[in-house]
Motif scaffolding. Structure first.
Motif: not given
Length: 778
Positions: A233-260
């Motif tokens: 049975x194949x055992x797919x690897x999980x999705x690796x972390x994304x540094x760009x996504x982490x950067x967006x959440x860190x620097x723009x996350x609060x603005x995005x939370x307000x918008x949502x």
């Protein structure tokens, strides 16, 4: 890429009293993976092909196709072209059945091309190949070594006489009050599609859990196949972390939370778009198409510059949106500010279109459905052909979703798979409450046009269809409402939130879209789509209970606009009447070469359809035409009835009265004394040959001669008699009584006229009733 090194392998298992086998290594050996699944004499071939992904793709390119070749059932395709053409509705719905449980079981990072093709190569017309194709696709993907978190099993369940039957035959499904398909992995349910006749929620949940249990045997069967061909049975690897996504959440996350947390969709969308443009301006200078995120950010790429393009930035920003929306929901904050069980505002209107037979608007929040009903005759039924036996449909529900409903600009073409699927879900959810054809012989078509969409437009179509049918005067047994329940689940903590009446963002970023339609008594339609790897029994039962609560509230809102079906159908709809005649009389009604039925249609303006069982359906634009045809047909097939009123035709005029044909080949005498309650000097003053005449049968003698009365028919129908005011001329004399065989009697010569008693033959007043008789055979 081929699995052809496999020699032919077959594994099989008995489930209940049905034996299912999976075979590989004989057919389609150049496919990445290929299997044949067999049940009875139905065999479906399912192949999986893998190919490299195209550069720049930001989605998983999975294609699923299902095609039925009529040779499998030993049939020719219907119509003029004896070759299969575009996919039928059945084929499109089966494509969706295969796609929906498989798609979420691929990892997020996977971008290789995957194509599933399925279809029967043998069809016994007893076992439907659709469900076999679902777990056949799973087995083919395992053999192809795809990055797939499977396998899955899929089973259809029917409930016949209160007992659940796995893999039922077509006849068993027709006799069942449940048609349920469940797909699941070893751990959880991943897809549900079911329709029932107002089945209570606990019983529906029990059936789903039973389907999940049976699927474990089908999963085990696929593991046997892998072992037989020597694969793991194949055992797919999980999705690796994304540094760009982490950067967006860190620097723009609060603005995005307000918008949502902005309540209105358009304002929320505009604010979110502005944040994306701000990030692009910050990370990608105007003079460059790409840039790089400086090292030092969070994640596994903390010491490596991350290349950024506009396309990649949009894709990662979308992933960051998902994180923010899910976190807000888990903390108790929905995008539009509602609580988890709160419905959006509901507004219902009926009778909104003057020429439609029934019409309604159902509005729930920013989702609006304009739903119309059209009533037709038997000639409007939909013929359905395929590998199974041909049949006709008297109820159709079509769903349309134009691009303006979601504020988009795109080409308008034919209905897509989603529109076909949503229409079928709404159609089968509403069908159980429709009256039987014997009670309501109309062909019914409902059309749902989605004018605004922000969540669960298919369930809005169910609600709008109910309102439109009631407005059209269709005597439904109970109103049906529908609602969609969403889910956001934290896999690490196991915490989850169920969301009543999800909006578009909650559907898009959440884990589940669980649609439930039904009456106050129980479920009529159910459909589950997931984006995670499955839901457990607890979530299923909780969802059904929450949907029931919301459905009752929706039904109350709907019934405030129209409490019950209208007593009369629209004046714009055709009038249909059904009558039952003796099947032995069908030939009499049709007449030699169809002469009699054509004449009846010409005279009444009604269209006449005759079933072999003797059921006659009469259709007319107005009620009078259908009623006239009914009266004529009943009179013709039942024979002459004393006391019945007929609309006949004058065939000849004599001095003593008029002969009127009341049935084909059957006439009677209207004596001059029965033409009017007033004095008639000359029969020709009252009628001419060929004139229609309303008459009542007042006597049928022992020689089957018929005596008719115009004046009695007019009196009974309370119709005016233009001769009623005329009286006998002064000085006229009555003739003495005559014997039954004398002048005017049965079989006797007509009485002689005198100058003092013209045309009356000595029959004065009411005495004409026992002196003048029907004329003998001509």
């Amino acid at each position: 890429m081929s699995t052809s090194p496999f020699s032919r392998k077959v594994v099989e298992r008995t489930i209940g009293d049905r034996t299912i086998s999976i075979e590989t290594g004989r057919f389609a050996k150049q496919a990445s993976g290929a299997v044949v699944v067999r049940l009875g004499d139905t065999m479906t071939l399912v192949t999986a092909m893998l190919g490299p992904g195209r550069e720049g793709l930001d989605f998983f390119p999975l294609t699923v196709d299902y095609r039925e070749k009529t040779y499998a059932a030993g049939k020719f395709p219907g119509g003029f072209i004896k070759r299969e053409g575009r996919p039928t509705t059945k084929e499109i719905l089966t494509c969706r059945l295969i796609d929906r449980p498989i798609r979420p079981l691929f990892p997020e990072w996977y971008r290789d091309e995957v194509q599933i093709q399925a279809g029967p190569i043998s069809a016994d017309r007893v076992n439907d190949p659709d469900v076999l194709s679902i777990f056949g696709a799973s087995a083919a993907l395992l053999l192809a070594k795809a990055a797939f978190f499977g396998p899955i099993g899929a089973v259809r369940l029917a409930r016949v006489e209160g007992k659940l039957v796995a893999f039922p035959t077509v006849e068993e499904v027709a006799a069942s009050d449940l048609d349920l398909i469940v797909a699941s992995t070893a751990k959880a349910v991943v897809m549900i599609e079911g329709f029932a006749e107002e089945l209570p929620e606990p019983e529906m949940a029990d059936a789903i859990i039973e389907g999940h249990r049976i699927n474990q045997e089908l999963i085990a069967l696929q593991y046997e196949l892998l072992e037989a061909v020597g694969l793991e049975r194949p055992d797919p690897r999980p999705t690796p972390p994304d540094a760009l996504k982490a950067h967006i959440l860190e620097h723009y996350g609060s603005r995005l939370r307000d918008a949502k947390q902005i309540v209105m969709k358009q304002e929320r969308t505009a604010t979110t778009k502005a944040i994306l443009e701000s990030i692009m301006a910050d990370l990608i200078p105007a003079d460059r198409e790409a840039f790089a995120l400086p090292p030092g950010g969070p994640g596994e790429n903390a010491h490596t510059a991350v290349p950024i393009t506009k396309e990649r930035l949009k894709s990662v920003f979308h992933a960051a949106e998902e994180v923010v929306v899910r976190e807000l929901i888990l903390s108790g904050k929905r995008p539009d500010g509602r609580g988890p069980r709160d419905l959006r505002a509901i507004k219902c209107e009926v009778d909104v279109l003057p020429r439609a037979h029934g019409s309604a608007i159902f509005q729930r929040g920013e989702t609006q459905a304009l739903v119309t009903t059209v009533l037709g005759t038997g000639a409007d039924e939909q013929r359905v052909d395929g590998i199974m036996d041909e049949y006709t449909k008297k109820f159709m529900l079509d769903y349309n979703m134009p691009p303006f409903s979601v504020g988009e600009v795109r080409p308008i073409r034919g209905p897509g798979r989603r529109e076909i699927g949503h229409g079928a879900l709404a159609e089968r959810s509403v069908a159980p409450i429709l009256p039987p054809p014997a009670k309501f012989p109309y062909t019914v078509r409902v059309i749902s046009d989605i004018l605004e969409s922000n969540g669960s437009s298919s369930m809005a179509s169910v609600c709008g269809a109910t309102l439109s049918l009631m407005d059209a005067g269709v005597p439904i047994s109970d109103p049906v409402g529908g609602i969609s329940i969403g889910l956001v689940q934290d896999d690490e903590s196991g915490r989850h939130v169920l969301l009543t009446d999800i909006i578009g963002e909650e559907d898009h970023y959440g884990d589940m879209d669980f649609k439930v339609a039904g009456t106050q008594r129980g479920v009529t339609g159910i459909q589950l789509d997931l984006k995670n790897h499955g839901i457990t029994e607890d979530v299923i039962r909780e969802t059904l209970e929450q949907a029931h609560e919301a459905r009752l509230e929706i039904l109350r809102a709907m019934l405030r606009s129209i409490k019950r079906p209208r007593e009369e159908i629209s004046t714009n709809a055709p009038r249909l009447i059904q009558i039952q005649i003796n099947p032995d009389k069908i030939g009499l009604l049709i007449g030699p070469g169809g002469k009699t039925i054509r004449r009846l249609q010409d005279e009444t303006g009604a269209k006449i359809d005759i079933d072999d069982s003797g059921v006659v359906t009469l259709a007319s634009i107005d009620a009078s035409g259908a009623e006239a045809a009914r009266d004529k047909i009943l009179a013709m097939t039942e024979g002459v009835q004393v006391g019945r009123i007929y609309e006949g035709r004058v065939t000849s005029i004599k001095e003593f009265g008029a002969f009127v044909e009341i049935l084909p080949g059957k006439d009677g005498l209207v004596h001059v004394t029965e033409l009017s309650s007033g004095y008639v000097t000359n029969v020709a003053d009252v009628c001419r040959v060929g004139d229609p005449m309303l008459v009542k049968v007042i006597l049928v003698d022992d020689q089957d001669r018929v005596k008719l009365s115009r004046k009695a028919a007019l009196a009974e129908r309370d119709l005016p008699d233009e001769f009623a005011s005329k009286t006998r001329p002064a000085g006229s004399a009555e003739r003495p009584p005559q014997g039954g065989g004398g002048p005017g009697g049965p079989g006797g010569p007509p009485p002689r006229r005198t100058d003092g008693d013209r045309g009356r033959g000595g029959y004065g007043g009411d005495r004409g009733g026992d002196r003048g008789g029907p004329r003998g055979p001509r």
